[in-house]
Design an enzyme around this catalytic site. Structure first.
Site, PDB file in Angstrom:
ATOM      1  N   HIS A 310       5.421  -3.612  -5.539  1.00  0.00           N
ATOM      2  CA  HIS A 310       5.655  -2.215  -5.951  1.00  0.00           C
ATOM      3  C   HIS A 310       6.055  -2.200  -7.424  1.00  0.00           C
ATOM      4  O   HIS A 310       6.745  -3.094  -7.894  1.00  0.00           O
ATOM      5  CB  HIS A 310       6.787  -1.586  -5.118  1.00  0.00           C
ATOM      6  CG  HIS A 310       6.748  -0.088  -5.152  1.00  0.00           C
ATOM      7  ND1 HIS A 310       7.316   0.637  -6.154  1.00  0.00           N
ATOM      8  CD2 HIS A 310       6.178   0.804  -4.313  1.00  0.00           C
ATOM      9  CE1 HIS A 310       7.115   1.923  -5.933  1.00  0.00           C
ATOM     10  NE2 HIS A 310       6.427   2.057  -4.828  1.00  0.00           N
ATOM     11  N   ASP A 367       3.474   0.970   2.813  1.00  0.00           N
ATOM     12  CA  ASP A 367       2.181   0.904   3.513  1.00  0.00           C
ATOM     13  C   ASP A 367       2.058  -0.285   4.461  1.00  0.00           C
ATOM     14  O   ASP A 367       1.062  -0.390   5.170  1.00  0.00           O
ATOM     15  CB  ASP A 367       1.055   0.847   2.472  1.00  0.00           C
ATOM     16  CG  ASP A 367       0.968   2.145   1.686  1.00  0.00           C
ATOM     17  OD1 ASP A 367       1.012   2.089   0.444  1.00  0.00           O
ATOM     18  OD2 ASP A 367       0.917   3.213   2.321  1.00  0.00           O
TER      19      ASP A 367
HETATM   20  C1  SDX Z   1       2.155   2.991  -3.042  1.00  0.00           C
HETATM   21  O1  SDX Z   1       4.334   4.091  -7.340  1.00  0.00           O
HETATM   22  C2  SDX Z   1       4.679   4.471  -6.183  1.00  0.00           C
HETATM   23  O2  SDX Z   1       5.758   4.977  -5.949  1.00  0.00           O
HETATM   24  C3  SDX Z   1       3.609   4.281  -5.096  1.00  0.00           C
HETATM   25  C4  SDX Z   1       4.053   4.555  -3.668  1.00  0.00           C
HETATM   26  C5  SDX Z   1       4.393   6.006  -3.443  1.00  0.00           C
HETATM   27  O3  SDX Z   1       5.179   6.289  -2.518  1.00  0.00           O
HETATM   28  O4  SDX Z   1       3.780   6.868  -4.142  1.00  0.00           O
HETATM   29  O5  SDX Z   1       5.171   3.754  -3.340  1.00  0.00           O
HETATM   30  C6  SDX Z   1       2.921   4.232  -2.684  1.00  0.00           C
HETATM   31  O6  SDX Z   1       1.152   3.088  -3.715  1.00  0.00           O
HETATM   32  C7  SDX Z   1       2.690   1.657  -2.613  1.00  0.00           C
HETATM   33  C8  SDX Z   1       1.828   0.460  -3.129  1.00  0.00           C
HETATM   34  C9  SDX Z   1       0.624   0.301  -2.206  1.00  0.00           C
HETATM   35  N1  SDX Z   1      -0.313  -0.697  -2.794  1.00  0.00           N
HETATM   36  C10 SDX Z   1      -0.422  -1.928  -2.255  1.00  0.00           C
HETATM   37  O7  SDX Z   1       0.219  -2.351  -1.293  1.00  0.00           O
HETATM   38  C11 SDX Z   1      -1.506  -2.782  -2.937  1.00  0.00           C
HETATM   39  C12 SDX Z   1      -0.971  -4.204  -3.159  1.00  0.00           C
HETATM   40  N2  SDX Z   1       0.063  -4.148  -4.202  1.00  0.00           N
HETATM   41  C13 SDX Z   1      -0.312  -4.251  -5.531  1.00  0.00           C
HETATM   42  O8  SDX Z   1      -1.591  -4.343  -5.953  1.00  0.00           O
HETATM   43  C14 SDX Z   1       0.780  -4.067  -6.576  1.00  0.00           C
HETATM   44  O9  SDX Z   1       1.926  -4.668  -6.111  1.00  0.00           O
HETATM   45  C15 SDX Z   1       1.062  -2.624  -6.985  1.00  0.00           C
HETATM   46  C16 SDX Z   1      -0.193  -1.930  -7.376  1.00  0.00           C
HETATM   47  C17 SDX Z   1       1.716  -1.886  -5.876  1.00  0.00           C
HETATM   48  C18 SDX Z   1       2.018  -2.667  -8.165  1.00  0.00           C
HETATM   49  O10 SDX Z   1       1.342  -3.302  -9.206  1.00  0.00           O
HETATM   50  P1  SDX Z   1       2.023  -3.581 -10.625  1.00  0.00           P
HETATM   51  O11 SDX Z   1       3.402  -3.041 -10.698  1.00  0.00           O
HETATM   52  O12 SDX Z   1       1.035  -3.162 -11.667  1.00  0.00           O
HETATM   53  O13 SDX Z   1       2.192  -5.130 -10.620  1.00  0.00           O
HETATM   54  P2  SDX Z   1       1.085  -6.157 -11.153  1.00  0.00           P
HETATM   55  O14 SDX Z   1      -0.253  -5.857 -10.550  1.00  0.00           O
HETATM   56  O15 SDX Z   1       1.203  -6.236 -12.630  1.00  0.00           O
HETATM   57  O16 SDX Z   1       1.594  -7.516 -10.485  1.00  0.00           O
HETATM   58  C19 SDX Z   1       2.620  -8.324 -11.119  1.00  0.00           C
HETATM   59  C20 SDX Z   1       2.388  -9.724 -10.573  1.00  0.00           C
HETATM   60  C21 SDX Z   1       0.954 -10.232 -10.794  1.00  0.00           C
HETATM   61  O17 SDX Z   1       1.012 -11.656 -10.784  1.00  0.00           O
HETATM   62  P3  SDX Z   1       1.011 -12.464 -12.234  1.00  0.00           P
HETATM   63  O18 SDX Z   1      -0.144 -11.897 -13.038  1.00  0.00           O
HETATM   64  O19 SDX Z   1       2.367 -12.187 -12.826  1.00  0.00           O
HETATM   65  O20 SDX Z   1       0.800 -13.905 -11.820  1.00  0.00           O
HETATM   66  O21 SDX Z   1       2.566  -9.718  -9.139  1.00  0.00           O
HETATM   67  C22 SDX Z   1       1.332 -10.035  -8.514  1.00  0.00           C
HETATM   68  C23 SDX Z   1       0.237  -9.824  -9.546  1.00  0.00           C
HETATM   69  O22 SDX Z   1      -0.898 -10.663  -9.270  1.00  0.00           O
HETATM   70  N3  SDX Z   1       1.185  -9.113  -7.375  1.00  0.00           N
HETATM   71  C24 SDX Z   1       0.671  -9.437  -6.204  1.00  0.00           C
HETATM   72  C25 SDX Z   1       0.763  -8.305  -5.410  1.00  0.00           C
HETATM   73  N4  SDX Z   1       1.316  -7.312  -6.118  1.00  0.00           N
HETATM   74  C26 SDX Z   1       1.569  -7.817  -7.339  1.00  0.00           C
HETATM   75  N5  SDX Z   1       0.130 -10.613  -5.764  1.00  0.00           N
HETATM   76  C27 SDX Z   1      -0.311 -10.615  -4.485  1.00  0.00           C
HETATM   77  N6  SDX Z   1      -0.243  -9.554  -3.644  1.00  0.00           N
HETATM   78  C28 SDX Z   1       0.278  -8.385  -4.075  1.00  0.00           C
HETATM   79  N7  SDX Z   1       0.338  -7.344  -3.261  1.00  0.00           N
END
Ligand code: SDX
Length: 433
Positions: A310, A367
């Site tokens: 998140h 989720d």
């Molecule tokens: C919602 O914003 C809100 O409030 C949203 C929400 C709401 O109520 O409106 O809470 C609802 O959208 C919840 C999120 C649902 N999405 C997912 O579950 C999809 C999986 N999660 C992600 O893709 C990710 O965690 C996000 C999109 C939720 C957040 O992404 P960020 O903040 O842009 O973080 P990032 O992509 O820059 O990740 C930082 C690091 C990366 O690794 P490095 O490059 O540092 O090595 O964390 C890793 C990412 O690869 N990472 C994950 C991951 N989420 C982040 N690695 C594996 N699995 C994941 N789920």
């Protein structure tokens, strides 16, 4: 409450600039850069708005480190235990819990707007059975501004805000249920005035002319809790979309349609559907939890552990904690042994003990478990994000209204830093290589 603090000093090209700083009611601090470009010719750059506050707001407070979520100051833990979705929607939209008269007037207004214009049914008949319910929902919600052109607009003071609020909150539920009936080729089931919000939704979804559908109060309570937990979440992607689109002074329904489209994405509200697809894939392919986590951690794959991570929560999403508990209650009540729940809990346990996830502070989000409950309720996979949209609607409305009430209303228009070609003359066709 917004408090002014000591200004920040910015040293740029030998000059010192003072930038105002502010602190909100929960101690969050910001540098106000409203005059930055005029004073320094510089703008800021912030990919994904990770460090940028778009507005001040009285609606929702999140503390991502402590896993706190409050609507108008009230913790979600109290609302899911003591309130229902209609009452929480009122709180979020109007800024206070309703008294008895206000609550019943709101509930009655919701009921009086729960039918959709019969001409709207032609849309359903014109769409393919395979249409994704989020595509139907965004189209139908946008069409509300066609069927009800006198929709509330603060610039024109034509229709009462209360009517516009009740209309879209009531009708989104009917549109959702009708899109389900359309997809299974069953006749639409109309709402009943004697049923409250969530009961009416389940009735419209699962009653039919040939069954004697009985409302299940455990499912009604669980649905109220799920919708309450989705009701607002400050400046997430879809809410920021509603604010940005609404800042052009387009009507409320078109702004909400934009929010629905933003929510559809798999990184946002579409994740609840992706979680179930992911768990189903792991189970069907016989992949072990550890092997799947290895696949996620291998950057060569573009695999995310859906339902994890998140932008704001760097601790357990407080909503996920509640949903996980409700998940167990609903499955036990329905006497369902869903292997996907066991797999989800095994996956959570493994990830929370894995350095990759620990270092990146990745926890289950809203989720991760919600789809398991929707599935147990009999709601189809491609409607999971529709359920998220129904829950989020009061938040979108409240944020849109707050944006329109914040004077002067400035159209949202970010700047950029151009990195393309410098001045270039047009090349006639015959000279192009
Ligand atoms: C919602 O914003 C809100 O409030 C949203 C929400 C709401 O109520 O409106 O809470 C609802 O959208 C919840 C999120 C649902 N999405 C997912 O579950 C999809 C999986 N999660 C992600 O893709 C990710 O965690 C996000 C999109 C939720 C957040 O992404 P960020 O903040 O842009 O973080 P990032 O992509 O820059 O990740 C930082 C690091 C990366 O690794 P490095 O490059 O540092 O090595 O964390 C890793 C990412 O690869 N990472 C994950 C991951 N989420 C982040 N690695 C594996 N699995 C994941 N789920």
């Amino acid at each position: 409450m917004l408090e002014n603090l000591e200004p920040a000093k910015l040293e740029l090209e030998g000059k010192t600039y003072l930038l105002p700083t502010v602190r909100g009611s929960e101690g969050e601090k910001a540098i106000n850069i409203n005059s930055l470009r005029k004073d320094t010719s510089y703008v800021t750059l912030d990919n994904g708005f990770q460090n940028t506050g778009a507005c001040i707001s009285d609606i929702t407070f999140i503390d991502g480190d402590k896993g706190i979520l409050r609507y108008r100051g009230i913790p979600i833990e109290q609302l899911v235990e003591k309130s229902n979705f209609s009452e929480t929607a009122y709180l979020i939209v109007y800024g206070k819990l309703p008294d008895n008269d206000e609550y019943h007037k709101f509930a009655d207004t919701l009921n009086s707007h729960s039918m959709i214009h019969e001409d709207m049914l032609n849309f359903f008949h014109g769409l393919p059975n395979s249409a994704h319910p989020m595509g139907i929902l965004s189209s139908m919600v946008n069409s509300l501004s066609v069927f009800y052109p006198e929709v509330y607009d603060p610039e024109r003071e034509n229709e009462a805000f209360d009517v516009a609020v009740a209309r879209v909150i009531a009708k989104i539920r009917t549109i959702a249920a009708f899109s389900y009936k359309k997809s299974i080729g069953e006749p639409f089931v109309y709402p009943k005035h004697r049923y409250k919000y969530c009961a009416n939704f389940l009735h419209m979804m699962f009653a039919s002319p040939v069954n004697d559908y009985k409302l299940d109060h455990v499912l009604i309570k669980a649905l109220n809790q799920l919708l309450i937990l989705h009701a607002d979440h400050e400046q997430n992607c879809s809410t920021s979309t509603v604010r940005l689109v609404g800042s052009s002074q387009v009507n409320l329904y078109a702004s909400i349609c934009a929010g629905i489209c933003a929510l559809w994405g798999p990184l946002h509200g579409g994740a609840n559907q992706k979680v179930i697809e992911m768990l189903g894939y792991i189970k069907d392919q016989g992949i072990s939890v550890q092997d799947y986590l290895q696949m996620v951690k291998d950057k060569k794959n573009s695999i995310r552990l859906m339902g994890f991570g998140h932008r704001v929560y760097k601790n357990y999403d407080p909503r996920a904690k509640i949903i996980k508990k409700t998940c167990r209650e609903v499955l036990d009540h329905l006497n369902i042994k869903d292997p996907l729940l066991d797999l989800a809990m095994e996956m959570e346990e493994a990830a929370l003990n894995d350095d990759y996830f620990i270092e990146r502070k990745l926890y289950p989000n809203v989720d991760f478990y919600s789809g398991i409950i929707y599935k147990a309720m009999g709601i189809p996979l491609d409607m999971f994000t529709v359920m998220f949209a129904i829950g989020r609607l009061p938040g979108w409305i409240a944020q849109w209204k707050e944006m329109r009430d914040f004077k002067p209303v400035k159209i949202g228009r970010p700047r950029q830093i151009y990195t393309g070609p410098n001045l270039t003359d047009f090349t006639p066709m015959q000279e192009r290589k």
